[in-house]
Design an enzyme around this catalytic site. Structure first.
Site, PDB file in Angstrom:
ATOM      1  N   GLY A 127       0.829  -1.199   0.000  1.00 49.51           N
ATOM      2  CA  GLY A 127       0.000   0.000   0.000  1.00 49.51           C
ATOM      3  C   GLY A 127       0.860   1.243   0.000  1.00 49.51           C
ATOM      4  O   GLY A 127       2.095   1.165  -0.033  1.00 49.51           O
ATOM      5  N   LYS A 182       5.024  -0.173  -9.684  1.00 44.86           N
ATOM      6  CA  LYS A 182       4.970   1.255  -9.354  1.00 44.86           C
ATOM      7  C   LYS A 182       6.351   1.826  -9.072  1.00 44.86           C
ATOM      8  O   LYS A 182       6.588   3.028  -9.265  1.00 44.86           O
ATOM      9  CB  LYS A 182       4.018   1.504  -8.181  1.00 44.86           C
ATOM     10  N   ASP A 235      -0.470   3.240  -4.048  1.00 44.87           N
ATOM     11  CA  ASP A 235       0.971   3.114  -3.881  1.00 44.87           C
ATOM     12  C   ASP A 235       1.721   3.861  -4.975  1.00 44.87           C
ATOM     13  O   ASP A 235       2.777   4.462  -4.743  1.00 44.87           O
ATOM     14  CB  ASP A 235       1.352   1.629  -3.896  1.00 44.87           C
ATOM     15  N   LYS A 265      20.759   2.453   0.805  1.00 44.84           N
ATOM     16  CA  LYS A 265      19.423   1.874   0.859  1.00 44.84           C
ATOM     17  C   LYS A 265      19.073   1.241  -0.481  1.00 44.84           C
ATOM     18  O   LYS A 265      19.454   1.723  -1.541  1.00 44.84           O
ATOM     19  CB  LYS A 265      18.400   2.952   1.229  1.00 44.84           C
TER      20      LYS A 265
END
Length: 318
Positions: A127, A182, A235, A265
């Site tokens: 989400g 996405k 999202d 990251k």
């Protein structure tokens, strides 16, 4: 009730805090013993989620088997490339809640990989959920998708609080793959920002990106309601527009000829773009934004060449 959360990055830390807001206890597992000891001592993940203190209900451990002992399910919150190795070490009767928004090494779905490895109770959590906001208790909503309704409801109960609404779904394919694609669209949105292309370009990109998500997800059996729900459109909007978004920031860095992976990251979209482009080519699907991002990430095109390729496509009806 104790919730094992395997992976002490920003999202894993935020989920541990969210579990305590739901009245549960959480064990936050960190792979590195020195990192786990530091988290336990200072009660703040200064490396991945600074400013969010760990409540008393969160225990930190680097002992994997201790973390999952007697648990009905565990949240798997390591990057997608680390999921196979972690699953090898877990008991097969443990329920899995996969939180990574990436693909398996062969380009397949992580839920499929888990099934092939002998896990029978598998769910996906997805989400518009930036760790920086969920960790601080800002209002948010998420979806837990599983064909095992009892598992989905148990996860819902473990995380639902006044700060986090948790919906259940049976559409595992849609929830899982919406979070995958996405990230690639968000890379493209970041490139728009880095090239200063303006609001019209970015809005058009996000809209056409949703159409590509629709093509991809429906080709693999996802339900249309899921595509336009929290794990799809929701999202996508959050990841393509937020200053918290790693993928959007990485796209912006690429457009400015900077290193997209500063800070250590994981940027899931950088790896996913090539895997999705390979899938689209192999199966004859038209995913032009994915193709452009894949070529840019591979160093084959400049971001401006990607824009030219997208804008120069033949005229067609919407």
């Amino acid at each position: 009730m104790n919730i094992p959360i395997l992976g002490a990055g920003g999202w894993g830390t935020a989920l541990a805090v969210a579990a305590t807001r739901a009245g549960k206890r959480a064990t936050l597992w960190a792979r590195r013993p020195d990192f786990a000891a530091r988290l336990s001592e200072v009660r703040e993940n200064r490396e991945y989620l600074p400013g969010v203190l760990l409540p008393e209900g969160v225990e930190v451990s680097s002992h994997l088997q201790v973390a999952v002992a007697d648990a009905g399910f565990a949240l798997i919150v390591v990057p997608s490339v680390g999921v196979p190795e972690l699953l090898q070490q877990l008991p097969r009767d443990l329920g899995l809640v996969l939180c990574a928004k990436g693909l398996a090494p062969d380009g397949g779905r992580l839920t499929e990989l888990a099934g092939q490895m002998g896990f029978r109770r598998v769910a996906v959590l997805s989400g518009p959920n930036h760790a920086e906001e969920v960790g601080r208790g800002l209002p948010a909503a998420t979806v837990v998708a599983s064909t095992d309704q009892a598992l989905a409801e148990a996860v819902q109960d473990a995380l639902m609080s006044p700060a986090l609404r948790v919906y259940t779904s049976a559409d595992v394919v849609g929830a899982e793959l919406g979070g995958v694609l996405k990230n690639v669209i968000a890379l493209a949105a970041g490139m728009c920002d880095g090239l200063n292309l303006g609001d019209n370009a970015k809005a058009s990109l996000i809209t056409r990106g949703l159409i590509e998500m629709n093509r991809y997800l429906q080709a693999l059996g996802a339900q249309e309601d899921t595509i336009y729900g929290l794990s799809g459109l929701g999202d996508l909007v959050a990841t393509a527009t937020s200053h918290h978004s790693r993928n959007r920031a990485a796209g912006e860095a690429i457009a400015r000829a900077e290193n997209p992976q500063q800070g250590g990251k994981v940027i899931e979209g950088l790896r996913t773009a090539g895997l999705l482009e390979h899938w689209a080519t192999a199966h004859g699907h038209d995913l032009p934004i994915v193709r452009a991002v894949a070529h840019v990430c591979a160093g084959e095109w400049t971001p401006q060449q990607g824009v030219t390729a997208l804008m120069g496509r033949e005229a067609k009806a919407e």
